[in-house]
Design an enzyme around this catalytic site. Structure first.
Site, short mmCIF file in Angstrom:
data_model
loop_
_atom_site.label_atom_id
_atom_site.label_comp_id
_atom_site.label_asym_id
_atom_site.label_seq_id
_atom_site.Cartn_x
_atom_site.Cartn_y
_atom_site.Cartn_z
N HIS A 147 33.41 42.21 35.11
CA HIS A 147 32.79 40.85 35.09
C HIS A 147 31.98 40.63 35.92
CE1 HIS A 147 36.84 39.21 33.04
NE2 HIS A 147 36.12 39.79 32.12
N GLN A 183 38.53 43.16 36.99
CA GLN A 183 37.78 41.67 36.58
C GLN A 183 37.32 40.71 37.72
OE1 GLN A 183 40.54 40.03 33.16
NE2 GLN A 183 41.81 41.29 34.44
N1 APR Z 1 50.58 39.88 43.58
C1 APR Z 1 50.73 40.04 42.28
N2 APR Z 1 50.23 39.01 41.51
C2 APR Z 1 49.60 37.89 41.83
C3 APR Z 1 49.52 37.72 43.14
C4 APR Z 1 49.94 39.00 44.12
N3 APR Z 1 49.82 38.67 45.35
N4 APR Z 1 48.81 36.77 43.25
C5 APR Z 1 48.83 36.20 41.85
N5 APR Z 1 49.17 36.99 41.17
C6 APR Z 1 49.30 37.04 39.73
C7 APR Z 1 49.31 35.43 38.88
O1 APR Z 1 50.60 35.12 38.87
C8 APR Z 1 48.57 35.63 37.78
O2 APR Z 1 49.47 35.83 36.73
O3 APR Z 1 48.02 37.39 39.27
C9 APR Z 1 47.46 36.69 38.15
C10 APR Z 1 46.43 36.40 38.02
O4 APR Z 1 45.93 35.70 36.74
P1 APR Z 1 44.32 34.73 36.61
O5 APR Z 1 44.42 33.91 37.58
O6 APR Z 1 44.32 34.57 35.00
O7 APR Z 1 43.35 35.89 36.92
P2 APR Z 1 42.71 37.08 35.83
O8 APR Z 1 43.80 37.74 35.05
O9 APR Z 1 41.91 38.03 36.80
O10 APR Z 1 41.66 36.27 35.05
C11 APR Z 1 40.72 36.94 34.15
O11 APR Z 1 39.67 34.93 33.84
O12 APR Z 1 38.91 33.17 34.76
C12 APR Z 1 38.38 34.42 34.18
O13 APR Z 1 36.64 35.67 34.72
C13 APR Z 1 37.72 35.20 35.12
O14 APR Z 1 38.24 37.35 35.73
C14 APR Z 1 38.62 36.39 35.47
C15 APR Z 1 39.71 36.38 34.27
#
Ligand code: APR
Length: 253
Positions: free
Chosen positions: A122, A102
């Protein structure tokens, strides 16, 4: 055996492995995620408006602010981390059939992922796309124009509105890429969801599809996700630590 050893043995024995990554795999490269404890949406709720195509098209001020943020985006100075590299090692050992990300930061490609086994579902910040004629160019050309004083640079081909070649809220995903990801999820027997809160559809459907066809679901994430209760294993922690350990266990020398 610990849960990590179990998962490593599942990877080694799997017929077809699909991995889905989210912003959490890039935080150790210095790129904040969105919904984690210090995620972008938490720290700067206004940033979410910049990711909505309706506001972007309607409001030149939103576009000007978006271009400034693209100039300053942390992806430009970021390098792949041990998590990205571990997934490349898994792919090269023959234990990763498709990686769906993503993320728009391009770090999986920078780590050496095979473009034929990677779907940037994405889109990517490394190119621009014209919302009028579809013309695509390297992002660096347009950022040079912004640094040169064009606050909201129009398309050089048709004068239309330019945007990064990413999918904003309100835009459709590429149906061809989504179908390819869906098909992979329906044929895999192991699905790894890594560094994603699994809250954004249609991508968050992929682990559901995998579970529906009997695949095992493994979640590698720093915090609880919406799917933990459906997972066959949840590895809580940092992808940069857990993924190399999984690869170590799945591909003994
Ligand atoms: N290792 C493992 N997990 C991690 C780490 C790490 N170092 N750092 C952060 N996380 C976890 C966080 O706890 C969180 O649950 O990764 C997750 C990221 O979630 P989001 O911030 O929601 O990102 P994502 O799931 O990629 O969002 C999906 O939403 O905003 C839109 O288009 C955007 O592609 C994105 C989509």
């Amino acid at each position: 055996m610990t849960s990590l050893d179990n998962v490593a043995s599942w990877i080694a024995a799997a017929r077809s492995v699909v991995a889905l990554t989210g912003a959490g795999i890039s935080t150790e490269s210095g790129i904040p995620d969105f919904r984690g404890p210090d995620g972008l949406w938490k720290r700067d709720p206004r940033a979410e408006r910049l990711s909505n195509i309706g506001y972007y098209l309607a409001d030149e001020r939103i576009r000007r602010e978006s271009w400034q943020r693209r100039v300053e985006h942390p992806a430009w100075g970021a390098r792949p981390n041990a998590g990205h590299r571990a997934l490349v090692a898994l792919e090269r050992a023959g234990h990763l059939d498709l990686l769906v990300t993503q993320n728009i930061d391009g770090l999986h490609l920078a780590a050496g992922a095979d473009p034929d086994r990677l779907i940037e579902i994405h889109g990517t910040i490394r190119e621009t796309a014209c919302l009028g004629c579809g013309d695509r160019r390297p992002m660096r050309e347009t950022l040079d124009r912004v640094r040169g004083g064009e606050a909201d640079p129009p398309c050089l081909a048709c004068g239309g509105i330019l945007k990064s070649a990413t999918v904003s809220f309100g835009q459709n995903l590429d149906p061809v890429l989504l179908r390819r990801a869906d098909e992979a999820a329906t044929t895999c027997d192991l699905f790894l969801a890594i560094g994603t809160s699994l809250t954004v559809y249609p991508v968050a459907r992929l682990p559901e599809i995998a579970k529906e066809v009997g695949a095992r679901l493994v979640i590698v994430n720093a915090e609880p996700t919406a799917f933990d209760h459906r997972a066959d294993a949840v590895l809580r922690g940092r992808a940069g630590e857990l993924l190399p350990a999984l690869v170590e266990g799945a591909t003994p020398r």
